[in-house]
Write a protein that holds these residues in place. Structure first.
Motif, short mmCIF file in Angstrom:
data_model
loop_
_atom_site.label_atom_id
_atom_site.label_comp_id
_atom_site.label_asym_id
_atom_site.label_seq_id
_atom_site.Cartn_x
_atom_site.Cartn_y
_atom_site.Cartn_z
N MET A 1 16.17 -28.32 3.49
CA MET A 1 15.61 -29.47 2.76
C MET A 1 14.49 -28.22 1.82
O MET A 1 14.03 -27.57 2.43
CB MET A 1 14.79 -30.03 3.80
N GLU A 2 14.35 -28.76 0.44
CA GLU A 2 13.41 -27.84 -0.40
C GLU A 2 11.85 -28.31 -0.22
O GLU A 2 11.02 -27.34 -0.31
CB GLU A 2 13.90 -27.94 -1.79
N ASP A 3 11.94 -29.84 -0.16
CA ASP A 3 10.42 -30.22 -0.43
C ASP A 3 10.38 -31.22 0.88
O ASP A 3 11.16 -31.82 1.15
CB ASP A 3 10.11 -31.12 -1.60
N VAL A 4 9.20 -31.28 1.24
CA VAL A 4 8.88 -32.17 2.54
C VAL A 4 7.79 -33.14 2.00
O VAL A 4 6.75 -32.71 1.23
CB VAL A 4 8.31 -31.41 3.77
N THR A 5 7.52 -34.16 2.45
CA THR A 5 6.66 -35.18 2.36
C THR A 5 5.41 -34.96 3.20
O THR A 5 5.84 -35.17 4.37
CB THR A 5 7.08 -36.44 2.19
N LEU A 6 4.39 -34.86 2.68
CA LEU A 6 3.13 -34.89 3.52
C LEU A 6 2.17 -35.93 3.33
O LEU A 6 1.96 -36.46 2.23
CB LEU A 6 2.32 -33.55 3.44
N HIS A 7 1.55 -36.69 4.42
CA HIS A 7 0.86 -37.61 4.06
C HIS A 7 -0.48 -37.25 4.47
O HIS A 7 -0.86 -37.11 5.69
CB HIS A 7 1.19 -39.11 5.08
N ILE A 8 -1.44 -37.33 3.49
CA ILE A 8 -2.83 -36.50 3.66
C ILE A 8 -3.81 -37.73 3.31
O ILE A 8 -3.96 -38.35 2.19
CB ILE A 8 -2.91 -35.48 2.71
N THR A 9 -4.84 -37.91 4.33
CA THR A 9 -5.93 -38.72 3.96
C THR A 9 -7.27 -37.89 3.66
O THR A 9 -7.47 -36.88 4.37
CB THR A 9 -6.60 -39.46 5.46
N ASP A 10 -7.64 -38.08 2.47
CA ASP A 10 -8.81 -37.31 1.94
C ASP A 10 -10.08 -37.56 2.83
O ASP A 10 -10.13 -38.52 3.46
CB ASP A 10 -8.80 -37.17 0.39
N ARG A 11 -11.16 -36.98 2.18
CA ARG A 11 -12.39 -37.14 2.86
C ARG A 11 -12.99 -38.48 2.59
O ARG A 11 -14.15 -38.98 3.15
CB ARG A 11 -13.45 -36.00 2.45
N GLU A 12 -12.76 -39.14 1.57
CA GLU A 12 -13.18 -40.50 1.07
C GLU A 12 -12.16 -41.69 1.75
O GLU A 12 -12.54 -42.89 1.89
CB GLU A 12 -13.28 -40.75 -0.22
N GLY A 13 -11.20 -41.33 2.55
CA GLY A 13 -10.47 -42.34 3.56
C GLY A 13 -9.25 -42.67 2.75
O GLY A 13 -8.44 -43.43 2.99
N LYS A 14 -9.00 -42.01 1.63
CA LYS A 14 -7.81 -42.40 0.60
C LYS A 14 -6.67 -41.76 0.96
O LYS A 14 -6.52 -40.44 1.23
CB LYS A 14 -7.83 -42.05 -0.93
N LYS A 15 -5.53 -42.41 1.19
CA LYS A 15 -4.21 -41.80 1.62
C LYS A 15 -3.37 -41.25 0.67
O LYS A 15 -3.16 -41.94 -0.61
CB LYS A 15 -3.63 -42.76 2.46
N HIS A 16 -2.75 -40.13 0.56
CA HIS A 16 -2.05 -39.53 -0.32
C HIS A 16 -0.81 -39.16 -0.01
O HIS A 16 -0.67 -38.57 1.21
CB HIS A 16 -2.72 -38.38 -1.24
N SER A 17 0.47 -39.62 -0.39
CA SER A 17 1.80 -38.94 -0.11
C SER A 17 2.27 -37.74 -1.18
O SER A 17 2.32 -38.16 -2.28
CB SER A 17 2.83 -40.05 0.07
N VAL A 18 2.38 -36.52 -0.85
CA VAL A 18 2.56 -35.55 -1.77
C VAL A 18 3.80 -34.80 -1.26
O VAL A 18 4.11 -34.71 -0.05
CB VAL A 18 1.37 -34.57 -1.81
N LEU A 19 4.59 -34.31 -2.08
CA LEU A 19 5.51 -33.35 -1.73
C LEU A 19 5.05 -31.96 -1.88
O LEU A 19 4.41 -31.16 -2.67
CB LEU A 19 6.69 -33.33 -2.83
N ALA A 20 5.64 -31.05 -0.81
CA ALA A 20 5.37 -29.91 -0.77
C ALA A 20 6.41 -29.09 -0.60
O ALA A 20 7.53 -29.31 0.23
CB ALA A 20 4.26 -29.60 0.58
N PRO A 21 6.72 -27.87 -1.30
CA PRO A 21 7.95 -27.10 -1.16
C PRO A 21 8.03 -26.18 0.12
O PRO A 21 7.03 -25.68 0.52
CB PRO A 21 7.70 -26.11 -2.54
N THR A 22 9.08 -26.12 0.70
CA THR A 22 9.37 -25.18 1.84
C THR A 22 9.79 -23.87 1.55
O THR A 22 9.71 -22.89 2.19
CB THR A 22 10.56 -25.88 2.82
N ASP A 23 10.20 -23.50 0.31
CA ASP A 23 10.48 -22.41 -0.19
C ASP A 23 9.38 -21.47 -1.05
O ASP A 23 10.13 -20.50 -1.60
CB ASP A 23 11.87 -22.73 -0.92
#
Length: 109
Positions: A1-23
């Protein structure tokens, strides 16, 4: 897998789904900074050396994460808003095992 999906809740409580490279030898703190999910100068102040706890996060999923090293444990023992699931995001490298990881950024101090 080259990218993984991370689900990050910021300090204001907003949720973000982002791609992160494993390489690219990145860590979670660097991904948070690259997507600008925390204001400039409020996360990773020490540059990812486990010396400031500005990148503290709460791991809210059961993904297999690397073990906490002594430096990270020592820094968290002195930090504010620490919970049982606290980690320093600069100490968590992006790997395939993090796919669908859910984290929440700890409050800024």
């Amino acid at each position: 897998m080259e990218d993984v999906t991370l689900h990050i809740t910021d300090r204001e409580g907003k949720k973000h789904s982002v791609l992160a490279p494993t390489d690219m030898a990145m860590n979670i703190m660097e991904v948070i900074r690259s997507y600008e999910l925390a204001p400039e100068g409020t996360i990773g102040i020490c540059g990812g050396m486990a010396m400031c706890a500005s990148c503290q996060c709460y791991v809210n999923s059961d993904n297999e994460i690397n073990a906490m090293e002594d430096e990270e444990d020592a820094m968290l023992s002195e930090a504010f808003n620490v919970k049982d699931n606290s980690r320093l995001s600069c100490q968590i490298p992006i790997t395939d095992a993090l796919h669908n990881l859910e984290i929440e950024l700890a409050p800024e101090v």
